[in-house]
Design a protein around this motif. Structure first.
Motif, PDB file in Angstrom:
ATOM      1  N   TRP A  63      90.395  30.930  69.119  1.00  0.00           N
ATOM      2  CA  TRP A  63      89.245  30.034  69.325  1.00  0.00           C
ATOM      3  C   TRP A  63      88.194  30.702  70.206  1.00  0.00           C
ATOM      4  O   TRP A  63      87.019  30.743  69.847  1.00  0.00           O
ATOM      5  CB  TRP A  63      89.748  28.723  69.940  1.00  0.00           C
ATOM      6  CG  TRP A  63      88.722  27.690  70.217  1.00  0.00           C
ATOM      7  CD1 TRP A  63      88.156  26.815  69.325  1.00  0.00           C
ATOM      8  CD2 TRP A  63      88.144  27.368  71.496  1.00  0.00           C
ATOM      9  NE1 TRP A  63      87.276  25.989  69.972  1.00  0.00           N
ATOM     10  CE2 TRP A  63      87.255  26.310  71.294  1.00  0.00           C
ATOM     11  CE3 TRP A  63      88.316  27.885  72.774  1.00  0.00           C
ATOM     12  CZ2 TRP A  63      86.524  25.748  72.339  1.00  0.00           C
ATOM     13  CZ3 TRP A  63      87.589  27.329  73.807  1.00  0.00           C
ATOM     14  CH2 TRP A  63      86.705  26.271  73.586  1.00  0.00           C
ATOM     15  N   SER A  64      88.618  31.229  71.325  1.00  0.00           N
ATOM     16  CA  SER A  64      87.653  31.829  72.248  1.00  0.00           C
ATOM     17  C   SER A  64      87.186  33.208  71.761  1.00  0.00           C
ATOM     18  O   SER A  64      85.999  33.532  71.878  1.00  0.00           O
ATOM     19  CB  SER A  64      88.240  31.924  73.651  1.00  0.00           C
ATOM     20  OG  SER A  64      89.396  32.725  73.663  1.00  0.00           O
ATOM     21  N   GLY A  65      88.094  34.007  71.209  1.00  0.00           N
ATOM     22  CA  GLY A  65      87.739  35.352  70.770  1.00  0.00           C
ATOM     23  C   GLY A  65      86.789  35.360  69.588  1.00  0.00           C
ATOM     24  O   GLY A  65      85.772  36.071  69.595  1.00  0.00           O
ATOM     25  N   LEU A  66      87.103  34.567  68.576  1.00  0.00           N
ATOM     26  CA  LEU A  66      86.214  34.525  67.412  1.00  0.00           C
ATOM     27  C   LEU A  66      84.912  33.813  67.746  1.00  0.00           C
ATOM     28  O   LEU A  66      83.848  34.182  67.239  1.00  0.00           O
ATOM     29  CB  LEU A  66      86.905  33.881  66.216  1.00  0.00           C
ATOM     30  CG  LEU A  66      88.063  34.677  65.625  1.00  0.00           C
ATOM     31  CD1 LEU A  66      88.626  33.990  64.390  1.00  0.00           C
ATOM     32  CD2 LEU A  66      87.639  36.098  65.290  1.00  0.00           C
ATOM     33  N   GLY A  67      84.999  32.807  68.612  1.00  0.00           N
ATOM     34  CA  GLY A  67      83.774  32.152  69.081  1.00  0.00           C
ATOM     35  C   GLY A  67      82.873  33.145  69.795  1.00  0.00           C
ATOM     36  O   GLY A  67      81.655  33.180  69.573  1.00  0.00           O
ATOM     37  N   THR A  68      83.460  33.965  70.638  1.00  0.00           N
ATOM     38  CA  THR A  68      82.703  34.996  71.352  1.00  0.00           C
ATOM     39  C   THR A  68      82.072  35.979  70.374  1.00  0.00           C
ATOM     40  O   THR A  68      80.898  36.348  70.511  1.00  0.00           O
ATOM     41  CB  THR A  68      83.621  35.744  72.340  1.00  0.00           C
ATOM     42  OG1 THR A  68      84.134  34.809  73.284  1.00  0.00           O
ATOM     43  CG2 THR A  68      82.887  36.867  73.049  1.00  0.00           C
ATOM     44  N   ALA A  69      82.832  36.407  69.374  1.00  0.00           N
ATOM     45  CA  ALA A  69      82.310  37.358  68.387  1.00  0.00           C
ATOM     46  C   ALA A  69      81.145  36.751  67.599  1.00  0.00           C
ATOM     47  O   ALA A  69      80.125  37.425  67.363  1.00  0.00           O
ATOM     48  CB  ALA A  69      83.424  37.794  67.437  1.00  0.00           C
ATOM     49  N   LEU A  70      81.283  35.501  67.204  1.00  0.00           N
ATOM     50  CA  LEU A  70      80.201  34.858  66.452  1.00  0.00           C
ATOM     51  C   LEU A  70      78.954  34.677  67.311  1.00  0.00           C
ATOM     52  O   LEU A  70      77.836  34.925  66.853  1.00  0.00           O
ATOM     53  CB  LEU A  70      80.677  33.510  65.900  1.00  0.00           C
ATOM     54  CG  LEU A  70      81.674  33.595  64.750  1.00  0.00           C
ATOM     55  CD1 LEU A  70      82.262  32.230  64.441  1.00  0.00           C
ATOM     56  CD2 LEU A  70      81.008  34.191  63.516  1.00  0.00           C
ATOM     57  N   ILE A  71      79.135  34.268  68.566  1.00  0.00           N
ATOM     58  CA  ILE A  71      77.991  34.108  69.464  1.00  0.00           C
ATOM     59  C   ILE A  71      77.348  35.468  69.752  1.00  0.00           C
ATOM     60  O   ILE A  71      76.121  35.579  69.851  1.00  0.00           O
ATOM     61  CB  ILE A  71      78.408  33.391  70.759  1.00  0.00           C
ATOM     62  CG1 ILE A  71      78.678  31.911  70.473  1.00  0.00           C
ATOM     63  CG2 ILE A  71      77.347  33.542  71.855  1.00  0.00           C
ATOM     64  CD1 ILE A  71      77.486  31.130  69.942  1.00  0.00           C
ATOM     65  N   PHE A  72      78.156  36.499  69.852  1.00  0.00           N
ATOM     66  CA  PHE A  72      77.642  37.864  70.026  1.00  0.00           C
ATOM     67  C   PHE A  72      76.696  38.196  68.868  1.00  0.00           C
ATOM     68  O   PHE A  72      75.567  38.662  69.087  1.00  0.00           O
ATOM     69  CB  PHE A  72      78.824  38.835  70.082  1.00  0.00           C
ATOM     70  CG  PHE A  72      78.453  40.286  70.169  1.00  0.00           C
ATOM     71  CD1 PHE A  72      78.132  40.855  71.389  1.00  0.00           C
ATOM     72  CD2 PHE A  72      78.467  41.092  69.040  1.00  0.00           C
ATOM     73  CE1 PHE A  72      77.807  42.210  71.483  1.00  0.00           C
ATOM     74  CE2 PHE A  72      78.149  42.434  69.123  1.00  0.00           C
ATOM     75  CZ  PHE A  72      77.812  42.995  70.350  1.00  0.00           C
ATOM     76  N   ALA A  73      77.140  37.960  67.637  1.00  0.00           N
ATOM     77  CA  ALA A  73      76.324  38.266  66.452  1.00  0.00           C
ATOM     78  C   ALA A  73      75.075  37.383  66.401  1.00  0.00           C
ATOM     79  O   ALA A  73      73.973  37.869  66.115  1.00  0.00           O
ATOM     80  CB  ALA A  73      77.158  38.092  65.185  1.00  0.00           C
TER      81      ALA A  73
END
Length: 108
Positions: A63-73
């Motif tokens: 949840w946090s890791g993929l959320g971080t990756a999406l927000i990064f993009a």
């Protein structure tokens, strides 16, 4: 499989909440501020449901890791935030940790 789909929904809702936070301009805009709370509340509710069948360590990391990756993009492509090799490397380390937790074989 159903709980993984719910977790994916929780991630999308969390990302929507974070984007709404950006648009709220420090709570100075009403609609994005209200939407932020709605999206985050729905995200936490979906995450809680997903935790019925997915280990908390794995679910929260995803949840946090993929959320971080999406927000990064989103930050780079839509908000024109800077990107550097160190930022990309740091994100890859986060994603490596998420994959490592998932592959650890922990079952619910």
């Amino acid at each position: 499989m159903q709980y993984w789909i719910i977790l994916a929904g929780a991630i999308v809702l969390e990302v929507c909440g974070t984007v709404s936070m950006k648009f709220s301009e420090g709570f100075s805009r009403l609609l994005p501020s209200v939407l932020m709370f709605i999206f985050y509340g729905a995200s936490f509710a979906a995450l809680a449901i997903a935790l019925k069948k997915i280990d908390v360590s794995v679910a929260y990391a995803i949840w946090s890791g993929l959320g971080t990756a999406l927000i990064f993009a989103i930050g780079i492509f839509f908000f024109k935030e800077s990107v550097s090799a160190l930022k990309v490397l740091s994100l890859l380390l986060i994603l490596t940790g998420v994959v490592g937790l998932k592959l650890s074989g922990a079952g619910h």
